[in-house]
Design a protein around this motif. Structure first.
Motif, mmCIF file in Angstrom:
data_model
loop_
_atom_site.group_PDB
_atom_site.id
_atom_site.type_symbol
_atom_site.label_atom_id
_atom_site.label_comp_id
_atom_site.label_asym_id
_atom_site.label_seq_id
_atom_site.Cartn_x
_atom_site.Cartn_y
_atom_site.Cartn_z
ATOM 1 N N UNK A 160 0.821 -1.216 0.000
ATOM 2 C CA UNK A 160 0.000 0.000 0.000
ATOM 3 C C UNK A 160 0.847 1.254 0.000
ATOM 4 N N UNK A 161 1.857 1.289 0.847
ATOM 5 C CA UNK A 161 2.712 2.474 0.949
ATOM 6 C C UNK A 161 3.477 2.709 -0.345
ATOM 7 N N UNK A 162 4.020 1.625 -0.914
ATOM 8 C CA UNK A 162 4.789 1.762 -2.154
ATOM 9 C C UNK A 162 3.905 2.235 -3.295
ATOM 10 N N UNK A 163 2.716 1.662 -3.426
ATOM 11 C CA UNK A 163 1.813 2.049 -4.515
ATOM 12 C C UNK A 163 1.320 3.483 -4.350
ATOM 13 N N UNK A 164 1.125 3.915 -3.119
ATOM 14 C CA UNK A 164 0.693 5.292 -2.879
ATOM 15 C C UNK A 164 1.723 6.281 -3.405
ATOM 16 N N UNK A 165 2.996 5.998 -3.132
ATOM 17 C CA UNK A 165 4.059 6.874 -3.635
ATOM 18 C C UNK A 165 4.193 6.746 -5.142
ATOM 19 N N UNK A 166 4.032 5.528 -5.668
ATOM 20 C CA UNK A 166 4.078 5.333 -7.117
ATOM 21 C C UNK A 166 3.077 6.247 -7.818
ATOM 22 N N UNK A 167 1.882 6.331 -7.271
ATOM 23 C CA UNK A 167 0.848 7.181 -7.875
ATOM 24 C C UNK A 167 1.304 8.640 -7.885
ATOM 25 N N UNK A 168 1.910 9.082 -6.787
ATOM 26 C CA UNK A 168 2.390 10.467 -6.712
ATOM 27 C C UNK A 168 3.473 10.725 -7.763
ATOM 28 N N UNK A 169 4.414 9.773 -7.893
ATOM 29 C CA UNK A 169 5.484 9.942 -8.877
ATOM 30 C C UNK A 169 4.906 9.969 -10.287
ATOM 31 N N UNK A 170 4.027 9.035 -10.583
ATOM 32 C CA UNK A 170 3.469 8.933 -11.932
ATOM 33 C C UNK A 170 2.679 10.181 -12.307
ATOM 34 N N UNK A 171 1.901 10.695 -11.383
ATOM 35 C CA UNK A 171 1.122 11.893 -11.687
ATOM 36 C C UNK A 171 2.024 13.099 -11.916
ATOM 37 N N UNK A 172 3.105 13.190 -11.152
ATOM 38 C CA UNK A 172 4.038 14.307 -11.329
ATOM 39 C C UNK A 172 4.768 14.196 -12.665
#
Length: 296
Positions: A160-172
């Motif tokens: 969950x934590x890794x995917x949450x950050x992945x989403x932030x990186x991808x959107x940026x």
């Protein structure tokens, strides 16, 4: 990172565009630092691994599910949305609960969306590299507990934590890449007559040459490396950087630079050119001739 188009006097000002792109550099670097603290966790990128998702039913990967739910919750723009700098990774999103804000038209209507490419290179090339230190540290810890072989690598369970950050990186990254449309529109408006013949002939190489500034790209990479080296440090309580004698820092600086040099910059150029190739779509020859003789 959000851009306020309600208050912006000139959203196509090159100075404003540069300011937003500089802020996105910070956002991307800090998000990558957050992702680097977790191991690779390749399971979250594979479809069919989490049977719990199939019960929903959802048949994508754990990350794809996170992207979908985040975009639904945040009311991500749909095709045709007036929001000019955000593009969904998920197709077929439901309508948002609150109607999107209305913005004055900034970009010419277009269909350019390269999020599928961004998602692919991020998963395959960036995540394994940016998480190397965390994965190796995890393997060492597991070996100390008697866990050896394939079971010692890559998976720390922080899905969950890794995917949450992945989403932030991808959107940026998506916002950074698609901001190439603003660059193209700004330069096109400065002198439409220079671009129009190459758009009409479909000459991608000439269009790319018109918008490419090698010296600007060179300065960008130098600035990016300096930022990544600074942000990768640990700081004492008084704000002074601690000497990094025994560790490589919080992030692989070369990976950050390579992300821009090998992926973000080339993909942004593709977006800029594809946008320009659609810039005259639907216009009559009379309208094009009038456009060629005017400056915004």
């Amino acid at each position: 990172m959000q851009a306020n188009y309600t208050l912006a006097k000139d959203p196509l000002s090159l100075e404003r565009i540069r300011s937003i792109l500089n802020r996105l550099e910070d956002t991307i670097i800090f998000s990558l630092i957050e992702r680097a603290q977790f191991a690779h966790n390749p399971k979250i990128y594979e479809r069919g691994v989490f049977k719990e998702l199939e019960a929903l039913p959802f048949y994508g990967s754990w990350l794809e599910w996170f992207l979908k739910e985040t975009e639904i919750f945040h009311g991500a723009p749909r095709p045709g949305s007036p929001l000019p700098d955000e593009y969904p990774f998920t197709a077929g999103l439901p309508d948002p609960i609150i109607p999107p804000s209305e913005y004055p038209p900034i970009l010419y209507p277009n269909t350019v969306n390269v999020n599928a490419s961004i998602l692919s290179f991020y998963i395959r090339s960036i995540v394994p590299r940016i998480t190397t230190q965390a994965s190796l540290a995890l393997a060492s810890l597991k070996r100390s507990r008697g866990i050896n072989g394939d079971d010692e690598l890559e998976d720390d369970g922080n899905y969950g934590s890794a995917a949450t950050v992945d989403v932030e990186v991808l959107q940026a990254i998506s916002k950074r890449v698609h901001y190439g449309k603003f660059v193209s529109e700004s330069k096109f408006r400065q002198d439409p007559a220079v671009f129009i013949p190459h758009i009409q002939s479909g000459d991608s190489e000439r269009l790319a040459a018109l918008i490419t500034k090698p010296d600007v790209e060179h300065r960008l990479l130098i600035r990016l490396r300096k930022k990544a080296m600074l942000y990768a440090q640990d700081f004492a309580s008084d704000g002074e950087p601690l000497p990094n004698c025994t560790t490589k820092g919080k992030i692989d600086v070369d990976c950050v630079v390579d992300l821009y040099e090998s992926y973000i910059i080339p993909l942004t150029k593709e977006v800029e050119v594809e946008y320009l190739l659609q810039r005259l779509d639907g216009m009559s020859q009379e309208e094009i001739d009038k456009l060629a003789n005017q400056k915004y």
